[in-house]
Design a protein around this motif. Structure first.
Motif, PDB file in Angstrom:
ATOM      1  N   ARG A  80       9.313   4.654   0.971  1.00  0.00           N
ATOM      2  CA  ARG A  80       9.439   5.695   2.010  1.00  0.00           C
ATOM      3  C   ARG A  80      10.662   6.583   1.803  1.00  0.00           C
ATOM      4  O   ARG A  80      10.842   7.567   2.513  1.00  0.00           O
ATOM      5  N   GLY A  81      11.532   6.187   0.876  1.00  0.00           N
ATOM      6  CA  GLY A  81      12.728   6.979   0.616  1.00  0.00           C
ATOM      7  C   GLY A  81      13.965   6.462   1.319  1.00  0.00           C
ATOM      8  O   GLY A  81      15.008   7.103   1.288  1.00  0.00           O
ATOM      9  N   SER A  96      16.694  12.975  -2.229  1.00  0.00           N
ATOM     10  CA  SER A  96      15.919  13.382  -1.047  1.00  0.00           C
ATOM     11  C   SER A  96      14.618  12.578  -1.031  1.00  0.00           C
ATOM     12  O   SER A  96      14.203  12.040  -2.065  1.00  0.00           O
ATOM     13  N   PRO A  97      13.950  12.500   0.117  1.00  0.00           N
ATOM     14  CA  PRO A  97      12.657  11.811   0.151  1.00  0.00           C
ATOM     15  C   PRO A  97      11.649  12.395  -0.848  1.00  0.00           C
ATOM     16  O   PRO A  97      10.859  11.655  -1.439  1.00  0.00           O
ATOM     17  N   ALA A  98      11.683  13.704  -1.056  1.00  0.00           N
ATOM     18  CA  ALA A  98      10.777  14.331  -2.031  1.00  0.00           C
ATOM     19  C   ALA A  98      11.092  13.855  -3.452  1.00  0.00           C
ATOM     20  O   ALA A  98      10.178  13.608  -4.250  1.00  0.00           O
ATOM     21  N   ASP A  99      12.384  13.716  -3.772  1.00  0.00           N
ATOM     22  CA  ASP A  99      12.773  13.205  -5.091  1.00  0.00           C
ATOM     23  C   ASP A  99      12.312  11.766  -5.273  1.00  0.00           C
ATOM     24  O   ASP A  99      11.825  11.386  -6.339  1.00  0.00           O
ATOM     25  N   ALA A 101       9.762  10.343  -3.835  1.00  0.00           N
ATOM     26  CA  ALA A 101       8.305  10.371  -4.016  1.00  0.00           C
ATOM     27  C   ALA A 101       7.937  10.787  -5.438  1.00  0.00           C
ATOM     28  O   ALA A 101       7.016  10.213  -6.041  1.00  0.00           O
ATOM     29  N   ARG A 102       8.653  11.749  -6.000  1.00  0.00           N
ATOM     30  CA  ARG A 102       8.381  12.210  -7.371  1.00  0.00           C
ATOM     31  C   ARG A 102       8.623  11.085  -8.375  1.00  0.00           C
ATOM     32  O   ARG A 102       7.830  10.863  -9.286  1.00  0.00           O
ATOM     33  N   VAL A 109      14.101  12.163 -12.155  1.00  0.00           N
ATOM     34  CA  VAL A 109      14.868  13.222 -11.502  1.00  0.00           C
ATOM     35  C   VAL A 109      16.262  13.262 -12.097  1.00  0.00           C
ATOM     36  O   VAL A 109      16.925  12.226 -12.218  1.00  0.00           O
ATOM     37  N   ARG A 111      19.797  15.453 -11.373  1.00  0.00           N
ATOM     38  CA  ARG A 111      20.435  16.356 -10.420  1.00  0.00           C
ATOM     39  C   ARG A 111      21.951  16.344 -10.627  1.00  0.00           C
ATOM     40  O   ARG A 111      22.517  15.328 -10.998  1.00  0.00           O
TER      41      ARG A 111
END
Length: 158
Positions: A80-81, A96-99, A101-102, A109, A111
């Motif tokens: 869930r992040g 981030s939660p989007a990262d 999920a990726r 990722v 960064r």
């Protein structure tokens, strides 16, 4: 300028062209050294991420505290992040939660981020563990920035 003797005009033109060539060479060296230093940080992060993924549930910690070469931050994320483990209490999430999920979907990722605690710019790399969680590791970019600052100082003096 047309009133100046030809020798003076040629000398000024040559000096201007040499200044441009030296500035371009200095810029090229600065960019190349910066890239090489970042590649070195990335290689370190890649190996530490592999180690952290293998040690995700080890009771001794996510990363080896005795590793040389500076501080490594690490966090373990669930699907869930949410951060489930961290190397430093009070550390803001590195992803981030989007990262998350990726990475959970099989990606990676990279960064560069700024943190308040510990303060500074950090490079972050994240991978998926065998159990499907996500581990993120980070290294400070301060040594890189310090080296580039010294290089710029030397290039300016030269």
């Amino acid at each position: 300028m047309s009133r100046l003797p030809i020798r003076v005009r040629l000398t000024l033109t040559f000096a201007l062209v040499m200044a441009v060539v030296l500035a371009a060479t200095g810029g090229f060296v600065y960019v190349r050294v910066g890239g090489a230093l970042l590649t070195s940080v990335d290689q370190t992060l890649r190996s530490q991420a592999t180690e952290a993924a293998n040690r995700a549930h080890d009771e001794h910690g996510i990363v080896d505290a005795d590793a040389s070469g500076g501080t490594t931050l690490a966090q373990l994320f669930d699907a869930r992040g949410a951060v489930t483990r961290t190397t430093l209490g009070g550390l803001a999430p590195l992803l981030s939660p989007a990262d998350v999920a990726r990475v959970a979907a099989g990606g990676t990722v990279w960064r560069s981020i700024a943190l308040r605690k510990p303060a500074g710019d950090w490079r972050v790399f994240a991978v998926r563990t065998r159990s499907g969680e996500v581990v993120a590791v980070a290294r400070s970019l301060e040594p890189r920035e310090e080296t580039l600052h010294r290089l710029l100082h030397e290039l300016t003096i030269a």
